[in-house]
Structures are given as C-alpha cells and as structure tokens.
Motif scaffolding. Structure first.
Motif, PDB file in Angstrom:
ATOM      1  N   LEU A 231       0.834  -1.204   0.000  1.00 27.90           N
ATOM      2  CA  LEU A 231       0.000   0.000   0.000  1.00 27.90           C
ATOM      3  C   LEU A 231       0.869   1.254   0.000  1.00 27.90           C
ATOM      4  O   LEU A 231       0.582   2.219  -0.725  1.00 27.90           O
ATOM      5  CB  LEU A 231      -0.918  -0.011   1.223  1.00 27.90           C
ATOM      6  N   THR A 232       1.927   1.261   0.806  1.00 23.52           N
ATOM      7  CA  THR A 232       2.829   2.413   0.856  1.00 23.52           C
ATOM      8  C   THR A 232       3.469   2.664  -0.498  1.00 23.52           C
ATOM      9  O   THR A 232       3.563   3.811  -0.961  1.00 23.52           O
ATOM     10  CB  THR A 232       3.914   2.185   1.924  1.00 23.52           C
ATOM     11  N   ALA A 233       3.914   1.599  -1.151  1.00 26.03           N
ATOM     12  CA  ALA A 233       4.493   1.735  -2.491  1.00 26.03           C
ATOM     13  C   ALA A 233       3.471   2.284  -3.473  1.00 26.03           C
ATOM     14  O   ALA A 233       3.790   3.145  -4.314  1.00 26.03           O
ATOM     15  CB  ALA A 233       5.027   0.392  -2.966  1.00 26.03           C
ATOM     16  N   GLY A 234       2.235   1.800  -3.359  1.00 29.16           N
ATOM     17  CA  GLY A 234       1.185   2.285  -4.246  1.00 29.16           C
ATOM     18  C   GLY A 234       0.907   3.759  -4.066  1.00 29.16           C
ATOM     19  O   GLY A 234       0.708   4.503  -5.045  1.00 29.16           O
TER      20      GLY A 234
ATOM     21  N   ALA B 186       7.954   3.322   5.692  1.00 28.65           N
ATOM     22  CA  ALA B 186       8.661   2.115   5.251  1.00 28.65           C
ATOM     23  C   ALA B 186       9.711   1.679   6.263  1.00 28.65           C
ATOM     24  O   ALA B 186       9.903   0.479   6.504  1.00 28.65           O
ATOM     25  CB  ALA B 186       9.306   2.363   3.888  1.00 28.65           C
ATOM     26  N   VAL B 187      10.378   2.642   6.895  1.00 29.16           N
ATOM     27  CA  VAL B 187      11.388   2.308   7.908  1.00 29.16           C
ATOM     28  C   VAL B 187      10.733   1.642   9.120  1.00 29.16           C
ATOM     29  O   VAL B 187      11.243   0.651   9.660  1.00 29.16           O
ATOM     30  CB  VAL B 187      12.156   3.574   8.333  1.00 29.16           C
ATOM     31  N   VAL B 188       9.593   2.180   9.545  1.00 29.56           N
ATOM     32  CA  VAL B 188       8.869   1.583  10.674  1.00 29.56           C
ATOM     33  C   VAL B 188       8.432   0.160  10.329  1.00 29.56           C
ATOM     34  O   VAL B 188       8.577  -0.766  11.142  1.00 29.56           O
ATOM     35  CB  VAL B 188       7.651   2.450  11.052  1.00 29.56           C
ATOM     36  N   LEU B 189       7.941  -0.028   9.126  1.00 28.53           N
ATOM     37  CA  LEU B 189       7.535  -1.375   8.698  1.00 28.53           C
ATOM     38  C   LEU B 189       8.736  -2.326   8.646  1.00 28.53           C
ATOM     39  O   LEU B 189       8.607  -3.512   8.968  1.00 28.53           O
ATOM     40  CB  LEU B 189       6.858  -1.309   7.333  1.00 28.53           C
TER      41      LEU B 189
ATOM     42  N   ALA C 174       7.276  -9.990   4.500  1.00 28.90           N
ATOM     43  CA  ALA C 174       7.227  -8.535   4.687  1.00 28.90           C
ATOM     44  C   ALA C 174       8.509  -7.878   4.207  1.00 28.90           C
ATOM     45  O   ALA C 174       8.479  -6.802   3.589  1.00 28.90           O
ATOM     46  CB  ALA C 174       6.984  -8.212   6.155  1.00 28.90           C
ATOM     47  N   LEU C 175       9.652  -8.508   4.459  1.00 32.13           N
ATOM     48  CA  LEU C 175      10.923  -7.927   4.027  1.00 32.13           C
ATOM     49  C   LEU C 175      11.013  -7.848   2.509  1.00 32.13           C
ATOM     50  O   LEU C 175      11.493  -6.853   1.955  1.00 32.13           O
ATOM     51  CB  LEU C 175      12.086  -8.751   4.586  1.00 32.13           C
TER      52      LEU C 175
ATOM     53  N   PRO D 282       8.268  -0.263  -1.582  1.00 33.70           N
ATOM     54  CA  PRO D 282       8.273   1.149  -1.187  1.00 33.70           C
ATOM     55  C   PRO D 282       9.671   1.749  -1.128  1.00 33.70           C
ATOM     56  O   PRO D 282       9.849   2.942  -1.409  1.00 33.70           O
ATOM     57  CB  PRO D 282       7.594   1.139   0.187  1.00 33.70           C
ATOM     58  N   MET D 283      10.665   0.937  -0.780  1.00 36.01           N
ATOM     59  CA  MET D 283      12.021   1.475  -0.731  1.00 36.01           C
ATOM     60  C   MET D 283      12.509   1.845  -2.126  1.00 36.01           C
ATOM     61  O   MET D 283      13.130   2.900  -2.323  1.00 36.01           O
ATOM     62  CB  MET D 283      12.958   0.452  -0.091  1.00 36.01           C
ATOM     63  N   ALA D 284      12.202   1.003  -3.114  1.00 37.44           N
ATOM     64  CA  ALA D 284      12.587   1.314  -4.490  1.00 37.44           C
ATOM     65  C   ALA D 284      11.812   2.521  -5.006  1.00 37.44           C
ATOM     66  O   ALA D 284      12.369   3.392  -5.694  1.00 37.44           O
ATOM     67  CB  ALA D 284      12.345   0.100  -5.383  1.00 37.44           C
ATOM     68  N   ALA D 285      10.519   2.598  -4.665  1.00 40.32           N
ATOM     69  CA  ALA D 285       9.692   3.721  -5.118  1.00 40.32           C
ATOM     70  C   ALA D 285      10.188   5.032  -4.526  1.00 40.32           C
ATOM     71  O   ALA D 285      10.305   6.047  -5.229  1.00 40.32           O
ATOM     72  CB  ALA D 285       8.232   3.473  -4.735  1.00 40.32           C
ATOM     73  N   TRP D 286      10.484   5.025  -3.228  1.00 46.08           N
ATOM     74  CA  TRP D 286      10.968   6.251  -2.579  1.00 46.08           C
ATOM     75  C   TRP D 286      12.307   6.679  -3.176  1.00 46.08           C
ATOM     76  O   TRP D 286      12.527   7.874  -3.432  1.00 46.08           O
ATOM     77  CB  TRP D 286      11.104   6.032  -1.073  1.00 46.08           C
TER      78      TRP D 286
END
Length: 312
Positions: free
Chosen positions: A14-17, A52-55, A67-68, A74-78
């Motif tokens: 969801l975060t990545a989206g 993303a860091v919290v997740l 999960a990892l 999201p890390m790639a998207a950010w």
C-alpha cells in the motif's frame, strides 16, 4: 518466516502504491469533498519513507521474509522519487546565480538581524515576504550596502546586486478576497550574463483541520501566477516565493508544469521549529535549480532557503 507478517507485507505494498500513484488519490468524488486527501498526501509524500522504515523494523522483529521482500517495493519507489535529491551539490558554474528565499514573518522581532543573516550567505538575489512597516525600513537600511537595487510591492520584495527594471505588481489575488491584498511582483534582473525575469510571490495559506485540507485560495492564486509566467516574454525566469505548497502538491501544478524545480537538496523550511515540508520554493524556466538548502533559523517561523540557479 514466509507465512508471518502478511499484514505488514500488505501495508508495504500500500505504501508503495501511494508513492507511485499518489495522483490517483482524489480530493473529491462526485462533487463530494474528501478533504483534499490527494493534495494532503502529496504535501507530506516524502514522509512515506519513514513509514517504510517503521515497517522494516516491525518486519525484522517478526522475522517475516514475506514482509521484508514486500518492503523492497516502497524502498525502491521512494529512492526513484526522492533519492536524487540526496546527491551532493555539484561545483558551481561561472554564470550561476545564488538566490535566497525567505518569508521573514510579520511578527519578526529582529528584522535587522534577519537581513544580516541572509546577506551573509552572499546571494545575488534575496526575495522576502510578509514585509510590513516599520520592519521594512530595517530591511532596506540593513541590505542597502550590499544590495543597492530593490523593489517592493505590497508585502513582497526583491533585493539585488544587479540593476532591476520593468517592475510591476502581479495580480494573483483570489476572487473572494475583497480587502487590499498585494503579494506578487515581477521585475527583470540585468545580470552580467543576460536578463532574467524574477517573480516573487506569496500564495494564500492552506489550512489543515478536521475537515481536511482547505486550499482553494492557494490553488486559484497558483493558477493566476502560472498564467503570468506562461505569458512572460523574457526567456529565463526565476520564481521565488512562499507558495504554501510542496513541489509534489497537485495544487502547484500550474507552476511545476511550467518551471523546473530543485534537482538536489531537500531543504524542509516550515515550521522552523520542526520542519516538515518545503513550502518556500525556487523554480526556474530555461534554467536549472541545481541545488537547494536551508539557512540557519532567523526570527521567522520559516527557515530561509538558498538555491543555486544555472541559466540554460
């Protein structure tokens, strides 16, 4: 390890989206307001990296491989969206202009100290908003030795090392404001390497409350400013201002669609006590904003930003 953390994996996706498809989040649906949900998300979009860091921490505690793996999205998207801003500044070019933008606050109790701090950065141009008497006199007196050319219209002003000509106010007042309101100017800076049209603006404030984001005045003012920039006959344009919005906010699309934004640097400028967003902007046309950074705090509730602009 593969079956644990499915909820965390879903939150990561969801975060990545939200990072990649933030434009798809509407401000309203069928005429029903959603409290400016899309614009509000875009105002704080880089902070999804913290989510993303919290997740990531939670996924490590859960020892969830699922999960990892999902968190790679999201890390790639950010990184794709914002990683370039973290690159170090390049060496300045011979024709670069150093500019400073600062909302000095109409409640600033030390205008002279603020002026000295801004001049100490050695910029070619200094754009200020919320200029009110008698503080304006202090800015004029303090900046005069190093900046012999300056123009003020309403509550905004520009100080320059180079001659200014063709100065006029900008009509960016929203229709529902009936009282006197002047927050924009346009002038031409005659630099040693050619003319640059400089715009200084202070767009209306937005409000975040229980009903969401209220930004209609800001959006209307941004549209008027965008039209003025589009009609500007001088090839190179620099816009400096408190735009009350981030460069990701769709409300500033009339400007970001026409002007280049900073290529490097984050420069969160507001609020000064704990900066959450950069709403003080430097944008340019036929020029690159190669780097932007914040300067030390002054007596304002905004931090000043300094940017290097390389004419194209």
């Amino acid at each position: 390890m593969w079956t644990r953390g499915r909820v965390l994996a879903a939150l990561a996706v969801l975060t990545a989206g939200l990072l990649l498809f933030h434009r798809a989040v509407p401000d309203s649906v069928g005429g029903i307001s959603l409290g400016g949900a899309g614009s509000l998300l875009e105002s704080f979009l880089p902070w999804l990296g913290l989510v993303a860091v919290v997740l990531l921490v939670l996924a490590l505690l859960r020892r969830s491989v699922t999960a990892l793996v999902a968190l790679l999205l999201p890390m790639a998207a950010w990184t794709w969206l914002f990683g370039g801003l973290l690159r170090p500044a390049e060496r300045p070019g011979p024709h670069d202009l150093l500019v400073v933008q600062h909302n000095v606050s109409d409640e600033n109790t030390d205008p002279a100290g603020t002026a000295r701090a801004l001049a100490g950065a050695g910029p070619d141009l200094i754009a200020l908003q919320e200029l009110v008497p008698p503080a304006l006199t202090e800015y004029e007196r303090t900046l005069a030795p190093d900046y012999p050319y300056h123009e003020v219209r309403g509550t905004v002003g520009l100080w320059s090392r180079h001659p200014l000509t063709g100065t006029r106010p900008l009509d960016i007042k929203p229709r529902d404001i009936t009282e006197p309101w002047s927050r924009g100017l346009r002038t031409v800076v005659r630099t040693p390497h050619g003319e640059v049209a400089a715009y200084v603006a202070h767009l209306p404030s937005i409000r975040v409350g229980t009903s969401g984001l209220a930004s209609s005045r800001r959006d209307e003012s941004a549209e008027l400013l965008g039209r003025a920039v589009a009609a500007e006959p001088v090839r190179t344009v620099i816009l400096l201002g408190d735009l009350n919005g981030t460069v990701d906010d769709r409300g500033l699309a009339p400007l970001t669609s026409r002007l280049n934004t900073a290529e490097r640097g984050v420069a969160l400028s507001f609020p000064a006590a704990f900066p959450l967003a950069r709403i003080d902007q430097v944008m340019a046309r036929s020029a690159a904003v190669t780097h932007i950074r914040t300067l030390p705090a002054t007596g304002s509730d905004h931090l000043p930003v300094a940017a290097r602009v390389a004419p194209g």
